[in-house]
Write an enzyme that holds these catalytic residues in place. Sequence first.
Site, PDB file in Angstrom:
ATOM      1  N   ARG A  61       0.336 -14.260  12.318  1.00 48.09           N
ATOM      2  CA  ARG A  61      -0.905 -14.228  13.099  1.00 48.09           C
ATOM      3  C   ARG A  61      -1.203 -15.522  13.832  1.00 48.09           C
ATOM      4  NH1 ARG A  61      -2.012 -11.190   8.565  1.00 48.09           N
ATOM      5  NH2 ARG A  61      -1.826  -8.990   9.090  1.00 48.09           N
ATOM      6  N   GLY A  77       0.128  -8.243  -2.097  1.00 48.86           N
ATOM      7  CA  GLY A  77      -0.721  -7.412  -2.948  1.00 48.86           C
ATOM      8  C   GLY A  77      -0.123  -6.050  -3.277  1.00 48.86           C
ATOM      9  N   GLU A  78       0.952  -5.671  -2.581  1.00 51.68           N
ATOM     10  CA  GLU A  78       1.626  -4.396  -2.880  1.00 51.68           C
ATOM     11  C   GLU A  78       2.860  -4.633  -3.750  1.00 51.68           C
ATOM     12  OE1 GLU A  78      -0.070  -4.644   0.313  1.00 51.68           O
ATOM     13  OE2 GLU A  78      -1.398  -3.500  -0.996  1.00 51.68           O
ATOM     14  N   TRP A  92      -4.329 -12.956   2.931  1.00 50.13           N
ATOM     15  CA  TRP A  92      -3.463 -12.861   4.106  1.00 50.13           C
ATOM     16  C   TRP A  92      -4.184 -12.989   5.431  1.00 50.13           C
ATOM     17  CZ3 TRP A  92      -4.283  -8.025   6.563  1.00 50.13           C
ATOM     18  CH2 TRP A  92      -4.830  -7.023   5.750  1.00 50.13           C
ATOM     19  N   ASN A 132      -6.728  -6.770  -2.282  1.00 50.84           N
ATOM     20  CA  ASN A 132      -6.875  -5.734  -3.309  1.00 50.84           C
ATOM     21  C   ASN A 132      -6.214  -6.126  -4.629  1.00 50.84           C
ATOM     22  OD1 ASN A 132      -4.331  -5.111  -1.567  1.00 50.84           O
ATOM     23  ND2 ASN A 132      -3.931  -4.123  -3.536  1.00 50.84           N
ATOM     24  N   ASP A 138      -7.698   0.239  -2.356  1.00 53.36           N
ATOM     25  CA  ASP A 138      -7.041  -0.770  -1.512  1.00 53.36           C
ATOM     26  C   ASP A 138      -7.999  -1.342  -0.472  1.00 53.36           C
ATOM     27  OD1 ASP A 138      -5.109  -2.428  -0.446  1.00 53.36           O
ATOM     28  OD2 ASP A 138      -3.999  -0.849   0.577  1.00 53.36           O
ATOM     29  N   ASP A 152      -9.105  -4.195   0.498  1.00 52.31           N
ATOM     30  CA  ASP A 152      -9.028  -5.661   0.597  1.00 52.31           C
ATOM     31  C   ASP A 152     -10.296  -6.226   1.244  1.00 52.31           C
ATOM     32  OD1 ASP A 152      -5.750  -6.661   0.862  1.00 52.31           O
ATOM     33  OD2 ASP A 152      -6.201  -4.538   1.030  1.00 52.31           O
ATOM     34  N   ASN A 160     -10.729  -3.815   9.125  1.00 55.90           N
ATOM     35  CA  ASN A 160      -9.653  -4.442   8.355  1.00 55.90           C
ATOM     36  C   ASN A 160      -9.588  -5.900   8.785  1.00 55.90           C
ATOM     37  OD1 ASN A 160      -7.130  -4.879   6.965  1.00 55.90           O
ATOM     38  ND2 ASN A 160      -6.747  -2.691   7.051  1.00 55.90           N
TER      39      ASN A 160
END
Lengths: 545, 254
Positions: free
Chosen positions: A125, A186-187, A237, A255, A298, A300, A381
Amino acid sequence: MARIALLLLLTPFGLHAQVSFERLLNADDEPHNWLTYSGTYASTRYSLLDRITPANVGELELKWVFQAQSLEKFESTPLVVDGIMYLTEAPNTAVALDAARGRVFWDYRHNPSNLSRPCCGRVNRGLAMLGDTLFMATIDAQLVAIDAVNGQPVWRTAVADPGAGYAMTLAPLVVKDKVIVGVAGGEFGIRGFVSAYDAETGEEAWKFYTIPGPGEPGHETWEGDTDAWQHGGASVWLTGSYDPDLDQTYWGIGNPGPDWNPAQRPGDNLYSDAVVALDPDTGELQWYFQFTPNDDYDYDAVQIPVLADIGLETFSSGRQMLWANRNGFFYVLDRTNGEFVRGEPFTEVNWASGLSESGRPIETPQPPGETTYPGVQGATNWYSPSYSPRTGLFYVPAWENYGSVFWPEEQEYQEGLRFLGGIPGTPIPGGPNVPSLRGDRINNWTEAVGTGAVIALDPVTGEHRWKYEMTDVTTSGILTTATDLLFTGGREGYFHALDAVTGDLLWRTNLGGDIANGPISYAVDGRQYVAVAAGNGLFVFGLRD
Amino acid sequence: MRRLLFGVLASLFAGGQLMAQAHVGQYEQADIAYGSTLYATYCVVCHGESGDLFPGVNLRSGVFRHAASDRDLRGILLDGIPGTTMVAGAYEDAELVALIAYLRNMDTEIGGVALGDATSGQALFAGKGDCGSCHRVAGQGPRFAPDLSDIGAIRSASVLSRALEDPHGSTLPMNRAVRVVTAEGTVINGRRLNEDTYSVQLIAEDERLLSLDKRDLREYTILTAWDLPSYDDVFSEEEVTDLLAYLRSLKGMN
């Protein structure tokens, strides 16, 4: 004269940009530059530039285009410092270019380890800058310092182990002499953290675990004698914000893991889905506010902490934080201490009926197989919102009429493998399950699956002042300006200029690709530009000369 | 009648699974089982449990656009597909073997539907069902309704079966019809191909491709459902299995 200044800027013997901490603190004093991911430490994405106005925005024309060589998602927000633009293209290439012409000075390519296991694409980003050094957080969890003049690496620090699922996708935040980052993953059952590094040497200065260890306050929110806390996610993130007067830096936390099976991690699961205020010198926790305890969905809290003083002195200190959360609620917090001031849903929400006096959700879980709103990608988001002190409005990129069906499943943690605890589904047969990952140019399921909108909220009353609806959902951030313009894009590839007061469309153009970053504005030689990425290109607009 | 049949087969464009039999028996059951757990870890978010979540890709079809051999599949799993969102993965050998075993057997693993005789099905398609009066197959037939030339590669037998049984309930948003009235009062019936905030692209009943600015329209209606009987009333049970076998045999130009 302008020409001489430009020559000085471009010669290696001239005065090249030195971005001191002082300049970062006073970024509002140089609106021709865009010095941090969110523009300023308050992260309002409000530009003080005023050459482009509602009266002349219709005359905007394309000045130049930068075509990324990478065909991966373009989520980078550029920095602009004294006529030079610094951006990243996926996965981890930094590029310096002439902000008036788009010609490239240098590029620096970091080749990430193939151990890296990003959940959702090798995105980046953007960069941070201090002095004449740029900082890039990489998808294989390295922090790289790059010389802004010649594009050579200065130091590289391993922040975490990519093989264990750690990654970095955010633009770092520089506060004083430190570079602050957070880890994604996080996944993958990571244990998240925010950490700071000495800008000169890359040495770690502090590390704040977003899941407290045994003996630390908050550890009891990972109930039972299990190792759930060691694999509980709580990733970081997206770039944080900083209040220099309070000397606090704010970060949104992701999350808990496994994402969709809360039964495996009983308790509130601090500090997942929370915002934390940290001391930038030590990383010590000042306060926290958790939006979604023991998250099932989820949701976040990975949004930009927007710092705004909206005049709610009656209820709090007068220093607020505005937060439209992935969980569908809009919150106003007192940023001196994290106290909840007010909050209400900004789109369709059925997982909770409202918020208690302390801001805790009153949960109303849906029966198995029923649709939960908002869906897994959330009511919003990571796409940056904007706050305009002129209109007093907070602008949110929102998804509406969008839901998911959640199916929790028991899952054993294995290092480096996805740790999800089930999978959400779409309630629409054949519809897109996770729309944001599809990037399809054809949208013929739209009204069944979800739509996009820019919602203008009055943070004082919670009232929706206006809404601009889009047929497809949006992954674009928002920029507002001192002339009450609002720039935003969307998945359809349109780039719009709206009237920030009324929401009326003033200008639009079709850039032909998903806009998945936030527009910025800057100026070179007195000419104001607006830049936005769409598809695999960065498009820069200005007024006719 | 024309409208009715269009609706029935439009509904065939639903999500799916499939019967890729070609490689069965070639892979160890243990690998297939291990592969399914790896799939659930690495692949499912983008490709979905049924392997058809990503647009234009159906992993259960047995047809891979970028891979013919298992060796090709191995290359894709390791290196990704440049220029797409298919990313590289750091898999070990055993994981590759298992993932490929699962991909090759995904359809039978998830479950199939009884298929009859494709030749009889083709006759029903052309004759009793009169399907070809709306649908095009291999360059024959009109184009207003969805072209079924590759329906067997992109839709599973169970989804096709459900669509024949309950065409109304199985009609997808992506096959919705639209009714447009222009500023001049002209009425256009079409099948929506694409839509955005400001415009809509459609194929009209007379097979013209039209792109219309929504601001210029007097009326724009999206028809969300078709009033259709079940095809159970038209075909016997055996005939449905024959028709399914024919539709499943339509794999496009690959």
